[in-house]
Design an enzyme around this catalytic site. Sequence first.
Site, short mmCIF file in Angstrom:
data_model
loop_
_atom_site.label_atom_id
_atom_site.label_comp_id
_atom_site.label_asym_id
_atom_site.label_seq_id
_atom_site.Cartn_x
_atom_site.Cartn_y
_atom_site.Cartn_z
N ASP A 115 46.32 21.71 44.42
CA ASP A 115 46.49 20.75 45.51
C ASP A 115 47.75 21.08 46.31
O ASP A 115 48.87 20.96 45.81
CB ASP A 115 46.58 19.34 44.94
CG ASP A 115 46.69 18.26 46.01
OD1 ASP A 115 46.71 18.60 47.20
OD2 ASP A 115 46.76 17.08 45.64
N HIS B 108 48.45 42.98 39.82
CA HIS B 108 48.51 42.80 38.37
C HIS B 108 49.67 43.56 37.75
O HIS B 108 50.04 43.30 36.60
CB HIS B 108 47.18 43.23 37.75
CG HIS B 108 46.84 42.50 36.48
ND1 HIS B 108 47.73 42.32 35.45
CD2 HIS B 108 45.69 41.89 36.08
CE1 HIS B 108 47.16 41.65 34.46
NE2 HIS B 108 45.93 41.36 34.83
#
Length: 453
Positions: free
Chosen positions: A397, A155
């Site tokens: 995907d 982060h």
Amino acid sequence: MAITLIGSCMVRPNEATWCGRLPLSEWDQIGTITHVPTIYFYHKPTTLHTSTIVNTLKDSLSRVLVPFYPLAGRLHWINNGRLQLECNAMGAQFIEAESSSTLEEVGDLSLSSEYLYHLSPNVDYTLPIHELPLFIVQFTTFKCGGFGLSLAISHAIADGQSALHFINEWSRFARGEALEMVPFLDRKVLRAGEPPLAPLPAGHGRSEFENPPLLLGQSTNMEQRKKKTTVEFFKLSKQQVDGLRNLANLSWGKPSNGRGYTRYETVAGHVWRSACKAREHKNDQPTCLGVCVDSRCRMKPPLPKGYFGNATLDVVATSLSGDLVSRPLGYASSRIREAIEKVTDEYIKSEIEFLKNQQDLSRFQDLHAMRSDKGPFYGNPNMGVVSWLTLPVNGLDFGWGKEVQMYPGTHEFDGDSVLLPGLDSDGSVVLAICLQVDHMDAFRKHFYQEESC
């Protein structure tokens, strides 16, 4: 869940990239600076062997790390709780593992925190920070042929929007497509590495950076930090979300700016109220809700498109628990709206200036994962509700179809929660929340007991 580690390697950029030290912005160096995981689950493709899938992931990762070369670097502590990024092409870590379970055993929103822990990369924070990869992948095959893909990003390098920019570009490369949006890597637009413009006036402070309230009668939060926690997932249908929004908008006068309360303001307010009820606070118990606000379009001028880094800042909504519980839902939503609307261009720049004037940033860093008791604690009597509702978290995907399920990774700390869009993009909302074990049953009851739920 039995997990066997098969192997691990470093995937480096497949072309030469710029090397050197880059300063980080103040937003990169506060809050969570450890890795944030997400986990995607896929059915076994009928026409692809597992080895082909792994090779495709590694090859496309090596190519996407060229434009996103900061993720192939390493962090370094410099002084006073501050960090720098060394771009050195050391690479991202790719871990392969096997599970004795089947994908069906994962279930729908039923993973325990223990399952999530084993399916996520185990980052050893006892090591020096400059030895830790900034991006770690764990590819876990199940005995049915399906697999899990856990992605853990530091982060300190990227917030949610930037992380998903990278992940979605990686999936495009895996599908044989070109880069859609070039990342903007110059953090000097947020004055990274620059000195403060002027010293702060004596006694100047910011309430957003003060320690959250403690339970009445307690002088520290150490007892609450030690409480055993658990993670659960709760789903609200679109009909339930719409019902809560109607309830919020009708129950507390006209929202500011004439706009109805958003999904986030409504559901986060509902979570906050439900937690106060479950924790059985006294009426005069101060409580706050941590809210993460994206500054990209709130600055003047807006940050460049594709800005890669941390551009979110935390603000806090405050109340007394008794007011939250006794007043209608719209009151909680109004407190959250008020906190969000503070984030203007002037506010953002003043926050940056405040942080630049700090001698040490470590007190603003969430170091729980490093087994530190320093930093803010948003457990009882407080909450943190992060929104992923507008982020492209679903439909990842890589060339063998979209995921069958997606989870945020492990959230081990009391009061930590995330709001996610439903997998089918049907307007539903999923809450992933960590609470003390003693409070979870009561929270579930109150969460679904609201009139519109």
